[in-house]
Design a protein around this motif. Sequence first.
Motif, PDB file in Angstrom:
ATOM      1  N   LYS A   2       0.825  -1.202   0.000  1.00  0.00           N
ATOM      2  CA  LYS A   2       0.000   0.000   0.000  1.00  0.00           C
ATOM      3  C   LYS A   2       0.869   1.265   0.000  1.00  0.00           C
ATOM      4  CE  LYS A   2      -3.867   2.059   2.492  1.00  0.00           C
ATOM      5  NZ  LYS A   2      -4.765   1.934   3.641  1.00  0.00           N
ATOM      6  N   LYS A   3       1.943   1.237   0.784  1.00  0.00           N
ATOM      7  CA  LYS A   3       2.846   2.387   0.825  1.00  0.00           C
ATOM      8  C   LYS A   3       3.521   2.589  -0.534  1.00  0.00           C
ATOM      9  CE  LYS A   3       4.002   2.534   5.708  1.00  0.00           C
ATOM     10  NZ  LYS A   3       5.049   2.429   6.717  1.00  0.00           N
ATOM     11  N   PHE A   4       3.880   1.482  -1.178  1.00  0.00           N
ATOM     12  CA  PHE A   4       4.538   1.601  -2.471  1.00  0.00           C
ATOM     13  C   PHE A   4       3.595   2.219  -3.498  1.00  0.00           C
ATOM     14  CE2 PHE A   4       6.169   0.004  -6.583  1.00  0.00           C
ATOM     15  CZ  PHE A   4       7.424   0.571  -6.539  1.00  0.00           C
ATOM     16  N   VAL A   5       2.320   1.835  -3.463  1.00  0.00           N
ATOM     17  CA  VAL A   5       1.336   2.405  -4.387  1.00  0.00           C
ATOM     18  C   VAL A   5       1.173   3.902  -4.123  1.00  0.00           C
ATOM     19  CG1 VAL A   5      -1.112   2.378  -5.063  1.00  0.00           C
ATOM     20  CG2 VAL A   5       0.122   0.225  -4.751  1.00  0.00           C
ATOM     21  N   LYS A   6       1.107   4.280  -2.845  1.00  0.00           N
ATOM     22  CA  LYS A   6       1.029   5.703  -2.504  1.00  0.00           C
ATOM     23  C   LYS A   6       2.305   6.429  -2.947  1.00  0.00           C
ATOM     24  CE  LYS A   6      -2.055   5.568   1.479  1.00  0.00           C
ATOM     25  NZ  LYS A   6      -2.174   5.910   2.914  1.00  0.00           N
ATOM     26  N   PHE A   7       3.435   5.765  -2.763  1.00  0.00           N
ATOM     27  CA  PHE A   7       4.709   6.343  -3.181  1.00  0.00           C
ATOM     28  C   PHE A   7       4.712   6.599  -4.688  1.00  0.00           C
ATOM     29  CE2 PHE A   7       9.154   5.953  -4.571  1.00  0.00           C
ATOM     30  CZ  PHE A   7       9.757   6.881  -3.749  1.00  0.00           C
ATOM     31  N   ILE A   8       4.176   5.655  -5.437  1.00  0.00           N
ATOM     32  CA  ILE A   8       4.090   5.809  -6.890  1.00  0.00           C
ATOM     33  C   ILE A   8       3.199   7.006  -7.233  1.00  0.00           C
ATOM     34  CG2 ILE A   8       3.247   4.742  -9.035  1.00  0.00           C
ATOM     35  CD1 ILE A   8       5.880   3.546  -8.041  1.00  0.00           C
ATOM     36  N   ALA A   9       2.058   7.130  -6.530  1.00  0.00           N
ATOM     37  CA  ALA A   9       1.147   8.250  -6.787  1.00  0.00           C
ATOM     38  C   ALA A   9       1.827   9.580  -6.476  1.00  0.00           C
ATOM     39  CB  ALA A   9      -0.137   8.094  -5.969  1.00  0.00           C
ATOM     40  N   VAL A  10       2.483   9.659  -5.329  1.00  0.00           N
ATOM     41  CA  VAL A  10       3.204  10.882  -4.969  1.00  0.00           C
ATOM     42  C   VAL A  10       4.341  11.116  -5.957  1.00  0.00           C
ATOM     43  CG1 VAL A  10       4.729  11.924  -3.229  1.00  0.00           C
ATOM     44  CG2 VAL A  10       2.568  10.880  -2.534  1.00  0.00           C
ATOM     45  N   ARG A  52       4.040  13.115   4.755  1.00  0.00           N
ATOM     46  CA  ARG A  52       2.665  13.224   5.246  1.00  0.00           C
ATOM     47  C   ARG A  52       1.751  12.132   4.714  1.00  0.00           C
ATOM     48  NH1 ARG A  52       2.433  15.575   9.599  1.00  0.00           N
ATOM     49  NH2 ARG A  52       0.515  16.683   9.263  1.00  0.00           N
ATOM     50  N   PHE A  53       1.819  11.853   3.429  1.00  0.00           N
ATOM     51  CA  PHE A  53       0.856  10.968   2.790  1.00  0.00           C
ATOM     52  C   PHE A  53       1.299   9.508   2.754  1.00  0.00           C
ATOM     53  CE2 PHE A  53      -0.937   9.196  -1.238  1.00  0.00           C
ATOM     54  CZ  PHE A  53      -2.269   9.158  -0.848  1.00  0.00           C
ATOM     55  N   VAL A  54       2.538   9.253   2.415  1.00  0.00           N
ATOM     56  CA  VAL A  54       2.998   7.872   2.227  1.00  0.00           C
ATOM     57  C   VAL A  54       3.414   7.230   3.547  1.00  0.00           C
ATOM     58  CG1 VAL A  54       4.682   6.371   1.084  1.00  0.00           C
ATOM     59  CG2 VAL A  54       3.732   8.340  -0.140  1.00  0.00           C
ATOM     60  N   PHE A  55       4.306   7.870   4.267  1.00  0.00           N
ATOM     61  CA  PHE A  55       4.887   7.258   5.455  1.00  0.00           C
ATOM     62  C   PHE A  55       4.285   7.771   6.763  1.00  0.00           C
ATOM     63  CE2 PHE A  55       8.180   7.028   2.111  1.00  0.00           C
ATOM     64  CZ  PHE A  55       8.226   5.643   1.993  1.00  0.00           C
ATOM     65  N   LYS A  56       3.328   8.688   6.668  1.00  0.00           N
ATOM     66  CA  LYS A  56       2.635   9.229   7.848  1.00  0.00           C
ATOM     67  C   LYS A  56       3.629   9.708   8.900  1.00  0.00           C
ATOM     68  CE  LYS A  56      -1.440   7.922   6.293  1.00  0.00           C
ATOM     69  NZ  LYS A  56      -2.140   8.780   5.406  1.00  0.00           N
ATOM     70  N   THR A 108      14.632   4.732  -5.034  1.00  0.00           N
ATOM     71  CA  THR A 108      14.223   5.899  -4.262  1.00  0.00           C
ATOM     72  C   THR A 108      13.208   5.533  -3.184  1.00  0.00           C
ATOM     73  OG1 THR A 108      14.611   7.250  -6.214  1.00  0.00           O
ATOM     74  CG2 THR A 108      13.345   8.255  -4.447  1.00  0.00           C
ATOM     75  N   PHE A 109      12.289   4.622  -3.477  1.00  0.00           N
ATOM     76  CA  PHE A 109      11.304   4.190  -2.480  1.00  0.00           C
ATOM     77  C   PHE A 109      11.989   3.592  -1.260  1.00  0.00           C
ATOM     78  CE2 PHE A 109       8.822   0.724  -0.595  1.00  0.00           C
ATOM     79  CZ  PHE A 109       7.749   1.449  -0.095  1.00  0.00           C
ATOM     80  N   VAL A 110      12.877   2.668  -1.485  1.00  0.00           N
ATOM     81  CA  VAL A 110      13.544   1.979  -0.378  1.00  0.00           C
ATOM     82  C   VAL A 110      14.347   2.955   0.480  1.00  0.00           C
ATOM     83  CG1 VAL A 110      15.313   0.259   0.192  1.00  0.00           C
ATOM     84  CG2 VAL A 110      13.605  -0.248  -1.553  1.00  0.00           C
ATOM     85  N   VAL A 111      15.101   3.810  -0.150  1.00  0.00           N
ATOM     86  CA  VAL A 111      15.939   4.743   0.602  1.00  0.00           C
ATOM     87  C   VAL A 111      15.088   5.812   1.298  1.00  0.00           C
ATOM     88  CG1 VAL A 111      17.866   6.356   0.463  1.00  0.00           C
ATOM     89  CG2 VAL A 111      17.898   4.281  -0.910  1.00  0.00           C
ATOM     90  N   SER A 112      14.036   6.291   0.650  1.00  0.00           N
ATOM     91  CA  SER A 112      13.135   7.264   1.278  1.00  0.00           C
ATOM     92  C   SER A 112      12.468   6.666   2.504  1.00  0.00           C
ATOM     93  CB  SER A 112      12.052   7.714   0.297  1.00  0.00           C
ATOM     94  OG  SER A 112      12.596   8.423  -0.772  1.00  0.00           O
ATOM     95  N   LYS A 113      12.026   5.437   2.386  1.00  0.00           N
ATOM     96  CA  LYS A 113      11.400   4.733   3.507  1.00  0.00           C
ATOM     97  C   LYS A 113      12.365   4.646   4.686  1.00  0.00           C
ATOM     98  CE  LYS A 113       9.254   0.162   4.373  1.00  0.00           C
ATOM     99  NZ  LYS A 113       8.695   0.491   5.613  1.00  0.00           N
ATOM    100  N   LEU A 114      13.586   4.276   4.400  1.00  0.00           N
ATOM    101  CA  LEU A 114      14.586   4.180   5.457  1.00  0.00           C
ATOM    102  C   LEU A 114      14.813   5.519   6.147  1.00  0.00           C
ATOM    103  CD1 LEU A 114      17.253   1.858   3.794  1.00  0.00           C
ATOM    104  CD2 LEU A 114      15.801   1.311   5.741  1.00  0.00           C
ATOM    105  N   VAL A 115      14.969   6.560   5.361  1.00  0.00           N
ATOM    106  CA  VAL A 115      15.249   7.886   5.944  1.00  0.00           C
ATOM    107  C   VAL A 115      14.046   8.409   6.730  1.00  0.00           C
ATOM    108  CG1 VAL A 115      15.655  10.312   5.399  1.00  0.00           C
ATOM    109  CG2 VAL A 115      17.030   8.539   4.300  1.00  0.00           C
ATOM    110  N   LEU A 116      12.870   8.367   6.157  1.00  0.00           N
ATOM    111  CA  LEU A 116      11.706   8.970   6.808  1.00  0.00           C
ATOM    112  C   LEU A 116      11.215   8.157   7.995  1.00  0.00           C
ATOM    113  CD1 LEU A 116       9.771  10.311   3.708  1.00  0.00           C
ATOM    114  CD2 LEU A 116      11.131  11.605   5.349  1.00  0.00           C
ATOM    115  N   GLU A 117      11.190   6.845   7.877  1.00  0.00           N
ATOM    116  CA  GLU A 117      10.705   6.026   8.999  1.00  0.00           C
ATOM    117  C   GLU A 117      11.763   5.859  10.074  1.00  0.00           C
ATOM    118  OE1 GLU A 117       7.145   3.469   6.937  1.00  0.00           O
ATOM    119  OE2 GLU A 117       9.028   2.441   7.310  1.00  0.00           O
ATOM    120  N   THR A 118      13.009   5.681   9.710  1.00  0.00           N
ATOM    121  CA  THR A 118      14.063   5.519  10.703  1.00  0.00           C
ATOM    122  C   THR A 118      14.276   6.811  11.460  1.00  0.00           C
ATOM    123  OG1 THR A 118      15.132   3.856   9.330  1.00  0.00           O
ATOM    124  CG2 THR A 118      16.463   4.853  11.060  1.00  0.00           C
ATOM    125  N   THR A 119      14.285   7.922  10.759  1.00  0.00           N
ATOM    126  CA  THR A 119      14.459   9.213  11.410  1.00  0.00           C
ATOM    127  C   THR A 119      13.278   9.482  12.328  1.00  0.00           C
ATOM    128  OG1 THR A 119      15.643   9.988   9.484  1.00  0.00           O
ATOM    129  CG2 THR A 119      14.918  11.661  11.028  1.00  0.00           C
TER     130      THR A 119
END
Length: 124
Positions: A2-10, A52-56, A108-119
């Motif tokens: 679901k996050k990947f689909v939102k990531f694609i939309a964003v 805001r939208f993908v990783f809340k 970009t999805f994988v690295v963005s997820k790591l940065v935004l969720e880990t941070t």
Amino acid sequence: MKKFVKFIAVGLGGTLFSYFCYLLLLNFLTYQQSYFVSYALGIVYSYIFNSRFVFKAGLSIKKFLIFPSVYILQYLFSASGLFWLVDKLHLNASYAPIVVSVVTIPITFVVSKLVLETTETRAN
């Protein structure tokens, strides 16, 4: 998934935003300069909407300063790809950024997820 689909939309929204900026800037700058400026604007767009939208995740100065690091390597890869597509393979400069963007989406999805969720986790 679901996050990947939102990531694609964003990402699609950000890509369109960046692409229109790129096309506008081509009237005033070289294609590489246009790509650089539109790419930077796309990073700001991506940070806000992915947080805001993908990783809340909340917005913060710390994450805003870290987030562009995701795109530094991607930019270098993309700019090199753009050079090869335009100067070596003679693809029209108006279309080349689309090809470059499609190639870099999964990374970009994988690295963005790591940065935004880990941070986000570390900030709590």
